[in-house]
Design an enzyme around this catalytic site. Structure first.
Site, PDB file in Angstrom:
ATOM      1  N   GLU A 181       0.657  -1.271  -0.007  1.00  0.00           N
ATOM      2  CA  GLU A 181       0.079   0.107   0.042  1.00  0.00           C
ATOM      3  C   GLU A 181       0.914   1.195  -0.006  1.00  0.00           C
ATOM      4  O   GLU A 181       0.459   2.144   0.387  1.00  0.00           O
ATOM      5  CB  GLU A 181      -0.955   0.077   1.321  1.00  0.00           C
ATOM      6  CG  GLU A 181      -2.123  -1.028   1.122  1.00  0.00           C
ATOM      7  CD  GLU A 181      -2.875  -1.006  -0.107  1.00  0.00           C
ATOM      8  OE1 GLU A 181      -2.870  -0.179  -0.877  1.00  0.00           O
ATOM      9  OE2 GLU A 181      -3.858  -1.767  -0.205  1.00  0.00           O
TER      10      GLU A 181
HETATM   11  C1  LIG Z   1       5.440  -9.052  -1.161  1.00  0.00           C
HETATM   12  C2  LIG Z   1       4.743  -7.846  -2.243  1.00  0.00           C
HETATM   13  C3  LIG Z   1       3.516  -7.990  -2.631  1.00  0.00           C
HETATM   14  C4  LIG Z   1       2.968  -7.132  -3.593  1.00  0.00           C
HETATM   15  N1  LIG Z   1       1.901  -7.358  -4.078  1.00  0.00           N
HETATM   16  C5  LIG Z   1       1.359  -6.580  -5.025  1.00  0.00           C
HETATM   17  C6  LIG Z   1      -0.115  -6.819  -5.680  1.00  0.00           C
HETATM   18  O1  LIG Z   1      -0.761  -7.667  -5.264  1.00  0.00           O
HETATM   19  N2  LIG Z   1      -0.311  -5.970  -6.701  1.00  0.00           N
HETATM   20  C7  LIG Z   1       0.242  -4.801  -6.967  1.00  0.00           C
HETATM   21  O2  LIG Z   1      -0.112  -4.093  -7.773  1.00  0.00           O
HETATM   22  N3  LIG Z   1       1.690  -4.635  -6.565  1.00  0.00           N
HETATM   23  C8  LIG Z   1       2.104  -5.346  -5.415  1.00  0.00           C
HETATM   24  N4  LIG Z   1       3.409  -5.174  -4.987  1.00  0.00           N
HETATM   25  C9  LIG Z   1       3.971  -4.074  -5.389  1.00  0.00           C
HETATM   26  C10 LIG Z   1       4.219  -2.871  -4.517  1.00  0.00           C
HETATM   27  O3  LIG Z   1       2.758  -2.198  -4.343  1.00  0.00           O
HETATM   28  C11 LIG Z   1       5.036  -1.999  -4.979  1.00  0.00           C
HETATM   29  O4  LIG Z   1       6.341  -2.647  -4.778  1.00  0.00           O
HETATM   30  C12 LIG Z   1       5.513  -0.866  -4.294  1.00  0.00           C
HETATM   31  O5  LIG Z   1       4.283   0.142  -4.569  1.00  0.00           O
HETATM   32  C13 LIG Z   1       6.633   0.074  -4.930  1.00  0.00           C
HETATM   33  O6  LIG Z   1       6.638   0.309  -6.102  1.00  0.00           O
HETATM   34  P1  LIG Z   1       7.595  -0.143  -7.142  1.00  0.00           P
HETATM   35  O7  LIG Z   1       8.268  -1.519  -6.745  1.00  0.00           O
HETATM   36  O8  LIG Z   1       7.302  -0.144  -8.523  1.00  0.00           O
HETATM   37  O9  LIG Z   1       8.988   0.682  -6.854  1.00  0.00           O
HETATM   38  P2  LIG Z   1       9.568   1.800  -7.425  1.00  0.00           P
HETATM   39  O10 LIG Z   1       8.376   2.641  -8.059  1.00  0.00           O
HETATM   40  O11 LIG Z   1      10.581   1.420  -8.513  1.00  0.00           O
HETATM   41  O12 LIG Z   1      10.376   2.725  -6.329  1.00  0.00           O
HETATM   42  C14 LIG Z   1      11.587   2.536  -5.924  1.00  0.00           C
HETATM   43  C15 LIG Z   1      11.928   3.295  -4.518  1.00  0.00           C
HETATM   44  O13 LIG Z   1      11.901   4.602  -5.270  1.00  0.00           O
HETATM   45  C16 LIG Z   1      11.060   5.279  -4.485  1.00  0.00           C
HETATM   46  N5  LIG Z   1      10.083   6.341  -5.134  1.00  0.00           N
HETATM   47  C17 LIG Z   1       9.569   5.861  -6.609  1.00  0.00           C
HETATM   48  N6  LIG Z   1       8.855   7.130  -7.227  1.00  0.00           N
HETATM   49  C18 LIG Z   1       9.348   7.764  -6.461  1.00  0.00           C
HETATM   50  C19 LIG Z   1       8.748   9.391  -6.236  1.00  0.00           C
HETATM   51  N7  LIG Z   1       8.303  10.016  -7.178  1.00  0.00           N
HETATM   52  N8  LIG Z   1       9.642  10.306  -5.207  1.00  0.00           N
HETATM   53  C20 LIG Z   1      10.080   9.480  -4.479  1.00  0.00           C
HETATM   54  N9  LIG Z   1      10.538   8.139  -3.959  1.00  0.00           N
HETATM   55  C21 LIG Z   1      10.142   7.437  -5.156  1.00  0.00           C
HETATM   56  C22 LIG Z   1      10.023   4.154  -3.739  1.00  0.00           C
HETATM   57  O14 LIG Z   1       9.237   4.653  -2.670  1.00  0.00           O
HETATM   58  C23 LIG Z   1      11.046   3.138  -3.665  1.00  0.00           C
HETATM   59  O15 LIG Z   1      11.423   3.214  -2.457  1.00  0.00           O
HETATM   60  C24 LIG Z   1       3.827  -5.939  -4.037  1.00  0.00           C
HETATM   61  C25 LIG Z   1       5.228  -5.990  -3.462  1.00  0.00           C
HETATM   62  C26 LIG Z   1       5.515  -6.768  -2.394  1.00  0.00           C
HETATM   63  C27 LIG Z   1       7.114  -6.582  -1.936  1.00  0.00           C
END
Ligand SMILES: Cc1cc2nc3c(=O)[nH]c(=O)nc-3n(C[C@H](O)[C@H](O)[C@H](O)COP(=O)(O)OP(=O)(O)OC[C@H]3O[C@@H](n4cnc5c(N)ncnc54)[C@H](O)[C@@H]3O)c2cc1C
Length: 382
Positions: free
Chosen positions: A363
């Site tokens: 979330e």
């Molecule tokens: C166990 C697990 C289960 C999951 N299940 C689901 C699921 O069921 N459905 C689903 O849709 N997703 C799911 N996810 C994905 C999860 O919601 C995302 O990993 C999370 O929202 C972060 O997005 P990302 O991985 O694309 O990170 P990225 O967007 O690549 O971000 C990488 C880092 O950079 C930071 N960052 C990115 N953009 C910005 C910005 N604009 N400003 C400042 N900081 C920034 C982030 O906070 C993070 O620390 C799951 C993840 C895990 C680990």
């Protein structure tokens, strides 16, 4: 929505706690051993009514108030993270679908989901774009059908679900405009479903990488209008869901603390139990205060949301931010109290520590929560 009265709710809470500490632990052992969630766990949770606690009675749910549900979620969160994940997703995802569902869609998707007969995976994150208005998966319209192309990954239950609640955009649109929320049949043509490798924690739950190539989706499976996609994903559903994840952190931290207190009472060094050392007792005292503070902020956010107050969104982000940082501190200290044996596979604190790390992503990350909070306070200051 009705609400369980005090006596029946107390009985239900005792039942849930007995389940978590009894059969829940047996499931946890099996999941860690087999690295998969047994089908029996889904059936068991459904048959006990634990997948429809938060839904209204006229949807076939138990009709608990949100704060009552959260008290049970705290208990479920003391169990294996995959068990908690099933309870949290099933008790929450119906909200997202329901907001914009037509009567027909409610009958087809929401009611069977509440009954535990339809498994829905929330499908937002993409490997090649940021979460939210940046999304790239897209549809083009061909009569009554959308043709869906693009990629999704990290999708919990994305392999074993019946439907993906998937967010895409009309080709050529940008930002929030033109985004769509679609119920996509798991067995649609034109999709490649690749199970992802094992995760650090939350073991046993499947996660999918999905690649769509002009997969046909009926326009009738769109929730709301073109342009409503991100509102379905991030609107009325996200605030209670974030508060739920905050309470998940409280429950998991409570489990870590229980394990640490037990270990500190049993382990004797230099002739005295660890608990008799002030350094260890203070770590446990800090944990107790940390957990209670996060619990109360989370319940405050929940009550504001129940009352329809406008600060509930920012409070949900504050609760998640505070609770997840609390969980990091509490699990770290709890593992430290265990000494080296706590680092070994098979010790429960080792699993709890790994499971806790996943909460920093669910979330929305801390960075995203801070963005939400900052937006609110800066707007209020103007
Ligand atoms: C166990 C697990 C289960 C999951 N299940 C689901 C699921 O069921 N459905 C689903 O849709 N997703 C799911 N996810 C994905 C999860 O919601 C995302 O990993 C999370 O929202 C972060 O997005 P990302 O991985 O694309 O990170 P990225 O967007 O690549 O971000 C990488 C880092 O950079 C930071 N960052 C990115 N953009 C910005 C910005 N604009 N400003 C400042 N900081 C920034 C982030 O906070 C993070 O620390 C799951 C993840 C895990 C680990």
């Amino acid at each position: 929505m009705t609400q369980a009265d005090g006596t029946s709710f107390a009985t239900l809470a005792r039942e849930v706690e007995a389940f978590v500490r009894g059969p829940g632990e047996a499931y946890a052992t099996a999941i860690e051993r087999d690295r998969s969630v047994p089908a029996q766990l889904w059936t068991d949770l459904r048959d006990r009514g634990y997948l429809r606690l938060a839904a209204p009675v006229d949807y076939g749910g138990a009709g608990l108030s949100f704060t009552q549900y959260l008290q049970l979620l705290e208990l479920f969160s003391m169990s294996h993270a995959s068990l908690r994940m099933i309870v949290h997703v099933c008790n929450g995802v119906w909200r997202s679908i329901d907001q914009f569902a037509s009567d027909e869609q409610r009958k087809k998707f929401v009611l069977p989901q509440v009954a535990g007969d339809l498994r829905v995976a929330f499908t937002l994150t993409e490997p090649t774009a940021g979460t939210g208005a940046d999304l790239r998966a897209s549809v083009t319209r061909d009569g009554d059908t959308y043709l869906l192309s693009g990629e999704k990954h990290l999708i919990t239950f994305g392999v074993s679900c019946d439907y993906w609640l998937l967010f895409a955009r009309c080709e050529g649109s940008t930002g929030k405009d033109g985004t769509v929320a679609l119920m996509v049949d798991r067995h649609v043509d034109g999709v490649r479903v690749t199970p992802m490798p094992d995760t650090m924690g939350v073991r046993g739950t499947d996660h999918a990488h999905l690649t769509f190539d002009r997969a046909p989706v009926p326009v009738a499976n769109r929730l709301g209008e073109e342009g409503d996609g991100l509102t379905v994903a991030l609107g009325g559903f996200l605030t209670p869901s974030r508060i739920g994840v905050a309470m998940t952190c409280v429950g998991l931290a409570r489990r870590a603390q229980e394990l640490a207190v037990e270990h500190a009472g049993n382990r004797v060094t230099f002739g005295r139990p660890l608990a008799a050392r002030q350094a260890v007792a203070f770590a446990l005292a800090e944990n107790a205060a940390d957990i209670e503070a996060a619990r109360q902020l989370t319940l405050h956010a929940a009550r504001r949301w129940e009352a329809g107050e406008s600060d509930a969104g920012a409070l949900s982000s504050m609760a998640k931010l505070v609770a997840v940082d609390m969980l990091t501190r509490v699990t770290d200290k709890a593992l430290q109290v265990h000494g080296g044996i706590g680092y070994w596979e098979g010790s429960t604190i080792e699993r709890v520590y790994r499971d806790a790390r996943a909460q920093r992503f669910e979330e929305g990350t801390n960075e995203i929560q801070k963005t939400v909070i900052a937006r609110e306070i800066l707007a209020a200051g103007r």
